[in-house]
Design an enzyme around this catalytic site. Structure first.
Site, PDB file in Angstrom:
ATOM      1  N   HIS A   1      12.290  -1.140   5.730  1.00 29.00           N
ATOM      2  CA  HIS A   1      11.950  -0.477   4.464  1.00 29.00           C
ATOM      3  C   HIS A   1      13.176  -0.597   3.548  1.00 29.00           C
ATOM      4  O   HIS A   1      13.808   0.398   3.199  1.00 29.00           O
ATOM      5  CB  HIS A   1      11.559   0.979   4.717  1.00 29.00           C
ATOM      6  CG  HIS A   1      10.805   1.639   3.588  1.00 29.00           C
ATOM      7  ND1 HIS A   1       9.580   2.254   3.768  1.00 29.00           N
ATOM      8  CD2 HIS A   1      11.100   1.801   2.274  1.00 29.00           C
ATOM      9  CE1 HIS A   1       9.174   2.764   2.609  1.00 29.00           C
ATOM     10  NE2 HIS A   1      10.080   2.505   1.686  1.00 29.00           N
TER      11      HIS A   1
ATOM     12  N   ASP B   1      24.038   8.902   0.919  1.00 28.62           N
ATOM     13  CA  ASP B   1      25.049   9.193   1.946  1.00 28.62           C
ATOM     14  C   ASP B   1      24.615  10.355   2.844  1.00 28.62           C
ATOM     15  O   ASP B   1      24.835  10.331   4.058  1.00 28.62           O
ATOM     16  CB  ASP B   1      26.394   9.545   1.305  1.00 28.62           C
ATOM     17  CG  ASP B   1      27.096   8.318   0.715  1.00 28.62           C
ATOM     18  OD1 ASP B   1      26.503   7.223   0.749  1.00 28.62           O
ATOM     19  OD2 ASP B   1      28.236   8.474   0.222  1.00 28.62           O
TER      20      ASP B   1
ATOM     21  N   HIS C   1      27.487   2.660  -3.721  1.00 24.18           N
ATOM     22  CA  HIS C   1      28.932   2.937  -3.697  1.00 24.18           C
ATOM     23  C   HIS C   1      29.689   2.094  -4.722  1.00 24.18           C
ATOM     24  O   HIS C   1      30.597   2.571  -5.386  1.00 24.18           O
ATOM     25  CB  HIS C   1      29.510   2.666  -2.298  1.00 24.18           C
ATOM     26  CG  HIS C   1      28.977   3.625  -1.272  1.00 24.18           C
ATOM     27  ND1 HIS C   1      28.966   3.355   0.074  1.00 24.18           N
ATOM     28  CD2 HIS C   1      28.424   4.853  -1.409  1.00 24.18           C
ATOM     29  CE1 HIS C   1      28.424   4.381   0.729  1.00 24.18           C
ATOM     30  NE2 HIS C   1      28.087   5.286  -0.147  1.00 24.18           N
TER      31      HIS C   1
ATOM     32  N   ARG D   1       4.979   8.573   9.526  1.00 23.20           N
ATOM     33  CA  ARG D   1       5.473   7.212   9.303  1.00 23.20           C
ATOM     34  C   ARG D   1       6.915   7.315   8.826  1.00 23.20           C
ATOM     35  O   ARG D   1       7.201   7.948   7.810  1.00 23.20           O
ATOM     36  CB  ARG D   1       4.603   6.521   8.253  1.00 23.20           C
ATOM     37  CG  ARG D   1       5.161   5.202   7.793  1.00 23.20           C
ATOM     38  CD  ARG D   1       4.263   4.525   6.748  1.00 23.20           C
ATOM     39  NE  ARG D   1       4.888   3.296   6.339  1.00 23.20           N
ATOM     40  CZ  ARG D   1       5.239   2.988   5.090  1.00 23.20           C
ATOM     41  NH1 ARG D   1       4.986   3.816   4.095  1.00 23.20           N
ATOM     42  NH2 ARG D   1       5.845   1.866   4.825  1.00 23.20           N
TER      43      ARG D   1
ATOM     44  N   GLU E   1       0.841   5.200   2.024  1.00 18.67           N
ATOM     45  CA  GLU E   1       1.525   5.999   0.994  1.00 18.67           C
ATOM     46  C   GLU E   1       0.574   6.246  -0.158  1.00 18.67           C
ATOM     47  O   GLU E   1      -0.132   5.334  -0.592  1.00 18.67           O
ATOM     48  CB  GLU E   1       2.733   5.264   0.393  1.00 18.67           C
ATOM     49  CG  GLU E   1       3.943   5.183   1.256  1.00 18.67           C
ATOM     50  CD  GLU E   1       5.131   4.530   0.527  1.00 18.67           C
ATOM     51  OE1 GLU E   1       5.220   4.643  -0.712  1.00 18.67           O
ATOM     52  OE2 GLU E   1       5.940   3.898   1.223  1.00 18.67           O
TER      53      GLU E   1
ATOM     54  N   GLN F   1      16.053   6.724   2.426  1.00 20.64           N
ATOM     55  CA  GLN F   1      15.696   7.795   1.501  1.00 20.64           C
ATOM     56  C   GLN F   1      15.921   9.192   2.085  1.00 20.64           C
ATOM     57  O   GLN F   1      16.041  10.153   1.329  1.00 20.64           O
ATOM     58  CB  GLN F   1      14.243   7.627   1.061  1.00 20.64           C
ATOM     59  CG  GLN F   1      14.032   6.343   0.261  1.00 20.64           C
ATOM     60  CD  GLN F   1      12.602   6.164  -0.192  1.00 20.64           C
ATOM     61  OE1 GLN F   1      11.791   5.615   0.532  1.00 20.64           O
ATOM     62  NE2 GLN F   1      12.280   6.628  -1.392  1.00 20.64           N
TER      63      GLN F   1
ATOM     64  N   ASN G   1      -0.175   0.863   0.358  1.00 23.32           N
ATOM     65  CA  ASN G   1       0.454   1.884  -0.489  1.00 23.32           C
ATOM     66  C   ASN G   1      -0.154   1.773  -1.871  1.00 23.32           C
ATOM     67  O   ASN G   1      -0.135   0.696  -2.470  1.00 23.32           O
ATOM     68  CB  ASN G   1       1.967   1.651  -0.623  1.00 23.32           C
ATOM     69  CG  ASN G   1       2.716   1.870   0.678  1.00 23.32           C
ATOM     70  OD1 ASN G   1       2.146   2.345   1.671  1.00 23.32           O
ATOM     71  ND2 ASN G   1       3.998   1.539   0.686  1.00 23.32           N
TER      72      ASN G   1
ATOM     73  N   TYR H   1      -0.572   3.832  -5.791  1.00 21.91           N
ATOM     74  CA  TYR H   1      -0.232   4.961  -6.668  1.00 21.91           C
ATOM     75  C   TYR H   1      -0.946   4.933  -8.004  1.00 21.91           C
ATOM     76  O   TYR H   1      -1.291   5.964  -8.549  1.00 21.91           O
ATOM     77  CB  TYR H   1       1.282   4.972  -6.952  1.00 21.91           C
ATOM     78  CG  TYR H   1       2.131   5.331  -5.752  1.00 21.91           C
ATOM     79  CD1 TYR H   1       2.488   4.367  -4.812  1.00 21.91           C
ATOM     80  CD2 TYR H   1       2.568   6.629  -5.561  1.00 21.91           C
ATOM     81  CE1 TYR H   1       3.266   4.688  -3.709  1.00 21.91           C
ATOM     82  CE2 TYR H   1       3.359   6.964  -4.455  1.00 21.91           C
ATOM     83  CZ  TYR H   1       3.697   5.992  -3.537  1.00 21.91           C
ATOM     84  OH  TYR H   1       4.459   6.316  -2.445  1.00 21.91           O
TER      85      TYR H   1
ATOM     86  N   ASN I   1       7.670  -2.924   4.805  1.00 21.47           N
ATOM     87  CA  ASN I   1       7.110  -2.081   3.758  1.00 21.47           C
ATOM     88  C   ASN I   1       7.183  -2.819   2.424  1.00 21.47           C
ATOM     89  O   ASN I   1       8.261  -3.264   2.012  1.00 21.47           O
ATOM     90  CB  ASN I   1       7.903  -0.782   3.621  1.00 21.47           C
ATOM     91  CG  ASN I   1       7.397   0.055   2.445  1.00 21.47           C
ATOM     92  OD1 ASN I   1       6.274   0.549   2.472  1.00 21.47           O
ATOM     93  ND2 ASN I   1       8.204   0.182   1.399  1.00 21.47           N
ATOM     94  N   GLU I   2       6.065  -2.939   1.752  1.00 22.10           N
ATOM     95  CA  GLU I   2       6.002  -3.485   0.398  1.00 22.10           C
ATOM     96  C   GLU I   2       6.905  -4.707   0.207  1.00 22.10           C
ATOM     97  O   GLU I   2       7.879  -4.662  -0.553  1.00 22.10           O
ATOM     98  CB  GLU I   2       6.382  -2.414  -0.635  1.00 22.10           C
ATOM     99  CG  GLU I   2       5.470  -1.215  -0.630  1.00 22.10           C
ATOM    100  CD  GLU I   2       5.695  -0.278  -1.826  1.00 22.10           C
ATOM    101  OE1 GLU I   2       6.590  -0.552  -2.647  1.00 22.10           O
ATOM    102  OE2 GLU I   2       4.963   0.707  -1.931  1.00 22.10           O
TER     103      GLU I   2
HETATM  104  C1  NOJ Z   1       6.807   3.119  -2.394  1.00 20.78           C
HETATM  105  C2  NOJ Z   1       7.991   3.004  -1.501  1.00 20.78           C
HETATM  106  O1  NOJ Z   1       7.630   2.489  -0.260  1.00 20.78           O
HETATM  107  C3  NOJ Z   1       8.776   4.290  -1.357  1.00 20.78           C
HETATM  108  O2  NOJ Z   1      10.002   3.983  -0.771  1.00 20.78           O
HETATM  109  C4  NOJ Z   1       8.925   4.953  -2.716  1.00 20.78           C
HETATM  110  O3  NOJ Z   1       9.754   6.071  -2.655  1.00 20.78           O
HETATM  111  C5  NOJ Z   1       7.537   5.311  -3.219  1.00 20.78           C
HETATM  112  N1  NOJ Z   1       6.827   4.082  -3.438  1.00 20.78           N
HETATM  113  C6  NOJ Z   1       7.506   6.146  -4.500  1.00 20.78           C
HETATM  114  O4  NOJ Z   1       7.895   5.402  -5.600  1.00 20.78           O
END
Ligand code: NOJ
Length: 470
Positions: A125, A55, A42, A80, A377, A22, A313, A315, A169-170
């Site tokens: 990740h 990229d 790509h 992190r 997160e 990212q 994580n 949200y 991660n997740e």
């Molecule tokens: C969780 C993910 O680990 C992360 O890569 C993503 O950008 C965020 N959620 C936001 O959606």
């Protein structure tokens, strides 16, 4: 709110998070190999909302010092980030080790430590080297040992300086890349073969082996901690009917328990409700065995207890009632809904439901015996504005719930990291959704980072370890 203690413990770890694909860019520089996100962006740019790719992204590969300046400005004590597997092992295996990749992460880590910021490193990740995808990726059990090889390289070359490790991660999202349409790379649609469950089992095994390797070969000399990060919505019953309460319990076990239970549950193994449901659905599909491969006794024992702490994580929240399974949990028999009154973010999945944060933290405490948790997160997306009042409101309301979880519910939470330090490549949403506290100008070659208003808010919380009263 009056009377609530809205402070955080003295040694609480505040910081920020990002991930390699990212932010790093430099996708083919200095010997890096191709990964599944390089490939999909790509070869099929149309699957990314704005046709973009990583990229260059934030160009952190060349500009990590600017990232560290931003962390400093925020008063972060922890950063992190994740490691790009194909930057270290360009063909996915230890047959060729890219020293320049190792050097990059060593420089990043050294600079963090010089600035008094602790690195927390995610080994995986989501950016799998493409040669490993070509042999079936996470569905092929051979990947378990390839991951262990990779992890050993990381621990050997970086472990002297890193005290906080996350294997994955997740992982639920990794699995979703094998069955959910229009979502994570490699975007396969193999649910009828149980591909997502194969991924789940292989990741649990890979994680456990790396944990035991750390214990045996590295813990004594390196004195760090190792775990993984799980994601979950909070799942609230749609009503107080028995069916809805049961549905919510099923949903959280499909989304969170499927990884948490084998690792943290009293008896290990997959949650009973998940085993039962998948068995029923598999039979209904006409199969002779469950799509969920059973863990045998040895593996159950090997996986159980493999977390020195837990990364979470979080949200947002969903309402649950029996019905066709939600896209993320297809066999659950639970339909997921939202309350139209919930404030929205730029990301379709993200509704602002602060109370769900306290509830999931409390649920983890009750379900798994109050393990040490770090929120790895939490954050809010918009379309990009420096005057990000909605992000400030999100953080204010979620942090209140966090402090309540700590001070009133006695949840054993020792840190909190915002997602994200800066705007970055939001997977299939490209650059259309911004999660950063720092704005990044992706139109300029030097990718300048500019603090948004939320920087001031967060900086103040990090510094005072208190939430403002207003
Ligand atoms: C969780 C993910 O680990 C992360 O890569 C993503 O950008 C965020 N959620 C936001 O959606």
């Amino acid at each position: 709110m009056v009377g609530r203690d809205m402070s955080f413990p003295e040694d609480f770890l505040f910081g920020a998070a990002t991930a390699s694909y990212q932010v790093e860019g430099a996708w083919d520089k200095d010997g890096k190999g191709e990964n599944i996100w390089d490939r999909i962006t790509h070869e099929k740019p149309n699957v990314i909302q704005d046709g973009s790719n990583g990229d260059v992204a934030c160009d952190s590969y060349h500009r990590y010092k600017e990232d560290i300046k931003a962390l400093k400005e925020l008063g972060a004590k922890m950063y992190r980030f994740s490691i790009s597997w194909s930057r270290i092992l360009p063909n996915g295996t230890i047959t060729s080790i890219n020293q320049k990749g190792i050097d990059y992460y060593r420089k990043l880590i050294a600079e963090l430590l010089e600035n008094d910021i602790q690195p927390m490193v995610t080994m995986y990740h989501w950016d799998l080297p493409t040669p490993l995808q070509d042999i079936g990726g996470w569905t092929n059990p051979a990947i378990i040992e390839y991951f262990v090889d990779y992890a050993r390289i990381l621990l050997t070359h970086l472990g002297d300086k890193v005290k906080w490790w996350l294997t994955f991660n997740e992982p639920t999202h990794v699995a979703r890349g094998y069955f959910q349409p229009n979502f994570m790379a490699p975007q396969l649609l193999l649910h009828h073969l149980g591909a997502g469950y194969m991924v789940t089992a292989n990741i649990l095994k890979a994680h456990a082996l790396v944990y035991h390797m750390y214990d045996k070969e590295f813990r004594h000399s390196q004195q760090g901690k190792i775990s993984l990060t799980l994601h979950s919505f909070w799942y609230e019953p749609m009503s107080d009917s028995e069916e809805d309460i049961k549905a919510a319990n099923t949903a959280i076990n499909f989304d969170f328990g499927i990884f948490a239970h084998p690792i943290l549950g009293k008896d290990g193994d997959f949650p009973a409700v998940v085993k039962e449901r998948v068995e029923v659905v598999s039979k209904e599909m006409g199969l002779k065995r469950s799509l969920l491969p059973p863990l045998d006794k040895e593996w159950i024992a090997r996986i159980k207890g493999t977390a020195d702490f837990l990364g979470v994580n979080h949200y947002t929240t969903r309402l649950c009632t029996p019905g066709p399974g939600g896209v993320n949990i297809p066999d659950s028999g639970v339909s997921l809904h939202i309350d139209p009154a919930w404030p929205i973010a730029a990301s379709a999945y993200l509704k602002v439901v602060p109370w769900g944060f306290r509830k999931i933290l409390r649920w983890i405490k009750d379900e798994y015996g109050n393990p040490p948790v770090i929120v790895t997160e939490n954050g809010f997306s918009d379309r990009g504005t420096l005057n990000d009042i909605d992000r400030i409101n999100y953080y204010r309301s979620y942090l209140r719930e966090l402090s309540t979880a700590i001070n009133e519910d006695n949840c054993n939470i020792f840190g909190y990291l915002v997602w994200s330090l800066m705007d970055n490549f939001e997977w299939i949403r490209g650059y259309t959704e911004k999660f950063g506290l720092f704005h990044v100008d992706f139109n300029k070659p030097d990718r300048p980072r500019t603090p948004k208003d939320s920087v001031n808010f967060i900086k103040n919380v990090f510094k005072t370890r208190k939430l403002p009263r207003d």
